[in-house]
Design a protein around this motif. Structure first.
Motif, PDB file in Angstrom:
ATOM      1  N   LEU A  66       0.843  -1.186   0.000  1.00 17.22           N
ATOM      2  CA  LEU A  66       0.000   0.000   0.000  1.00 17.22           C
ATOM      3  C   LEU A  66       0.881   1.240   0.000  1.00 17.22           C
ATOM      4  CD1 LEU A  66      -2.495  -1.074   2.809  1.00 17.22           C
ATOM      5  CD2 LEU A  66      -2.792  -1.362   0.341  1.00 17.22           C
ATOM      6  N   ALA A  67       0.403   2.306  -0.626  1.00 18.25           N
ATOM      7  CA  ALA A  67       1.105   3.593  -0.605  1.00 18.25           C
ATOM      8  C   ALA A  67       0.245   4.585   0.166  1.00 18.25           C
ATOM      9  CB  ALA A  67       1.348   4.096  -2.022  1.00 18.25           C
ATOM     10  N   ALA A  81      -4.474   9.839   1.442  1.00 13.93           N
ATOM     11  CA  ALA A  81      -5.117   8.712   0.770  1.00 13.93           C
ATOM     12  C   ALA A  81      -4.217   7.494   0.869  1.00 13.93           C
ATOM     13  CB  ALA A  81      -5.381   9.046  -0.688  1.00 13.93           C
ATOM     14  N   VAL A  82      -4.830   6.328   0.731  1.00 11.69           N
ATOM     15  CA  VAL A  82      -4.088   5.064   0.670  1.00 11.69           C
ATOM     16  C   VAL A  82      -4.426   4.428  -0.670  1.00 11.69           C
ATOM     17  CG1 VAL A  82      -3.709   2.814   1.719  1.00 11.69           C
ATOM     18  CG2 VAL A  82      -4.194   4.801   3.172  1.00 11.69           C
ATOM     19  N   THR A  83      -3.390   4.137  -1.459  1.00 11.52           N
ATOM     20  CA  THR A  83      -3.587   3.587  -2.798  1.00 11.52           C
ATOM     21  C   THR A  83      -2.873   2.248  -2.920  1.00 11.52           C
ATOM     22  OG1 THR A  83      -1.604   4.484  -3.881  1.00 11.52           O
ATOM     23  CG2 THR A  83      -3.497   5.981  -3.613  1.00 11.52           C
ATOM     24  N   ASP A  84      -3.183   1.542  -4.001  1.00 11.59           N
ATOM     25  CA  ASP A  84      -2.377   0.369  -4.324  1.00 11.59           C
ATOM     26  C   ASP A  84      -1.165   0.835  -5.118  1.00 11.59           C
ATOM     27  OD1 ASP A  84      -3.243   0.869  -6.908  1.00 11.59           O
ATOM     28  OD2 ASP A  84      -4.583  -0.852  -7.006  1.00 11.59           O
ATOM     29  N   ILE A  85      -0.354  -0.111  -5.583  1.00 13.63           N
ATOM     30  CA  ILE A  85       0.893   0.280  -6.255  1.00 13.63           C
ATOM     31  C   ILE A  85       0.630   0.914  -7.620  1.00 13.63           C
ATOM     32  CG2 ILE A  85       2.331  -1.375  -5.031  1.00 13.63           C
ATOM     33  CD1 ILE A  85       2.085  -3.245  -7.427  1.00 13.63           C
ATOM     34  N   ASN A  86      -0.599   0.775  -8.128  1.00 10.57           N
ATOM     35  CA  ASN A  86      -0.948   1.396  -9.405  1.00 10.57           C
ATOM     36  C   ASN A  86      -1.582   2.769  -9.237  1.00 10.57           C
ATOM     37  OD1 ASN A  86      -0.114  -0.857 -10.975  1.00 10.57           O
ATOM     38  ND2 ASN A  86      -2.013  -1.915 -10.429  1.00 10.57           N
ATOM     39  N   MET A 214       5.495   3.557   1.884  1.00 11.58           N
ATOM     40  CA  MET A 214       4.871   2.287   1.543  1.00 11.58           C
ATOM     41  C   MET A 214       4.644   1.455   2.807  1.00 11.58           C
ATOM     42  SD  MET A 214       4.724   2.705  -1.723  1.00 11.58           S
ATOM     43  CE  MET A 214       4.181   1.070  -2.234  1.00 11.58           C
ATOM     44  N   VAL A 215       3.627   0.626   2.751  1.00  8.14           N
ATOM     45  CA  VAL A 215       3.339  -0.322   3.818  1.00  8.14           C
ATOM     46  C   VAL A 215       3.132  -1.687   3.179  1.00  8.14           C
ATOM     47  CG1 VAL A 215       1.808  -0.926   5.730  1.00  8.14           C
ATOM     48  CG2 VAL A 215       2.195   1.477   5.160  1.00  8.14           C
ATOM     49  N   THR A 216       3.886  -2.665   3.624  1.00 10.46           N
ATOM     50  CA  THR A 216       3.705  -4.034   3.154  1.00 10.46           C
ATOM     51  C   THR A 216       2.942  -4.807   4.211  1.00 10.46           C
ATOM     52  OG1 THR A 216       5.760  -3.984   1.873  1.00 10.46           O
ATOM     53  CG2 THR A 216       4.865  -6.148   2.423  1.00 10.46           C
ATOM     54  N   VAL A 217       1.795  -5.337   3.815  1.00  8.48           N
ATOM     55  CA  VAL A 217       0.955  -6.118   4.722  1.00  8.48           C
ATOM     56  C   VAL A 217       1.117  -7.588   4.353  1.00  8.48           C
ATOM     57  CG1 VAL A 217      -1.379  -6.461   5.625  1.00  8.48           C
ATOM     58  CG2 VAL A 217      -0.662  -4.184   4.837  1.00  8.48           C
TER      59      VAL A 217
END
Length: 243
Positions: A66-67, A81-86, A214-217
């Motif tokens: 997540l970004a 905001a929280v987005t995906d890598i796209n 970035m956050v990796t879950v």
């Protein structure tokens, strides 16, 4: 006339006869060479079942990146905001609402409230409560976050899920440096990582005065829950990206 007493056969006596070759039975265990010590199971494989806090739809069987983006160009009703890598928006975070209990809301892309975060004011150890949807009713409590000590050089937060009423042992723990965007979420009091942050700064982000990390879950962990923890971290640290 005395008869001689017959001699008993010597028990140690072995007849001098060839012994036929006998194959080793298959059931006799053979000597096994020493094996290397098995390596520890990778942390991200520990949860084979979803760990749901906010919703099952946020628990995926693979890692999720997540970004977190401040001052997102298309966002007019929130602080980040929280987005995906796209770059697709997954969550929006609405600014605090002035009240006795400061509140922030996590919204889905359509603007529907998923989580309301409320801060307990005038608490020795800063304490936050996360509720389902738009509610702040105790029956809708999802989890509680509390600083482990009043004075901290590095962030350490204890996370208690709603069903952990005694709060003797935390369900999750957050440790690290918010300034360096290097906080890690652990399972309880273990070293098992369930999510971790890492900063991503680009020339564009500096020029546009945006802060992005970035956050990796990890697999099967509720990533909406991790986003809620990020919101609380941001709140505790004064919403200042330059801390």
């Amino acid at each position: 006339m005395e008869h001689p007493i017959p001699q008993q056969p010597d028990p140690q006596y072995i007849p001098d006869q060839p012994v036929p070759h006998q194959p080793i039975p298959q059931h006799i265990p053979q000597q096994i060479p020493q094996q290397p010590i098995p390596a520890p199971t990778p942390a991200h494989t520990i949860y084979s079942n979803p760990v749901m806090v906010i919703g099952a739809q946020y628990c995926l069987p693979y890692p999720v990146d997540l970004a977190v983006v401040r001052k997102f160009w298309a966002l007019t009703d929130g602080s980040f905001a929280v987005t995906d890598i796209n770059g697709t928006v997954l969550f929006k975070v609405k600014d605090k609402l002035l009240s006795l209990h400061d509140k922030r809301k996590i919204l889905d892309p359509a603007g529907n409230p998923l989580v309301t975060v409320s801060e307990k004011v005038f608490s020795l150890h800063e304490k936050h409560f996360a509720f389902r949807g738009d509610s702040t009713d105790p029956k809708d409590l999802l989890f509680t976050v509390q600083q482990s000590s009043a004075i901290q050089l590095k962030t350490t937060l204890n996370v208690y899920l709603a069903n952990n009423t005694k709060q003797e042992v935390c369900d999750f723990k957050v440790k690290g440096s918010w300034t360096e965007r290097s906080c890690i979420v652990y399972a309880g009091e273990t070293n098992t990582i369930v999510a971790q942050m890492h900063k991503k700064t680009t020339i564009g982000s500096v020029l546009l005065d945006k802060d992005k990390f970035m956050v990796t879950v990890y697999p099967n962990i509720d990533y909406a829950f991790i986003v809620a923890l990020i919101v609380i971290l941001d709140d505790i640290n004064g919403n200042d990206s330059d801390d």
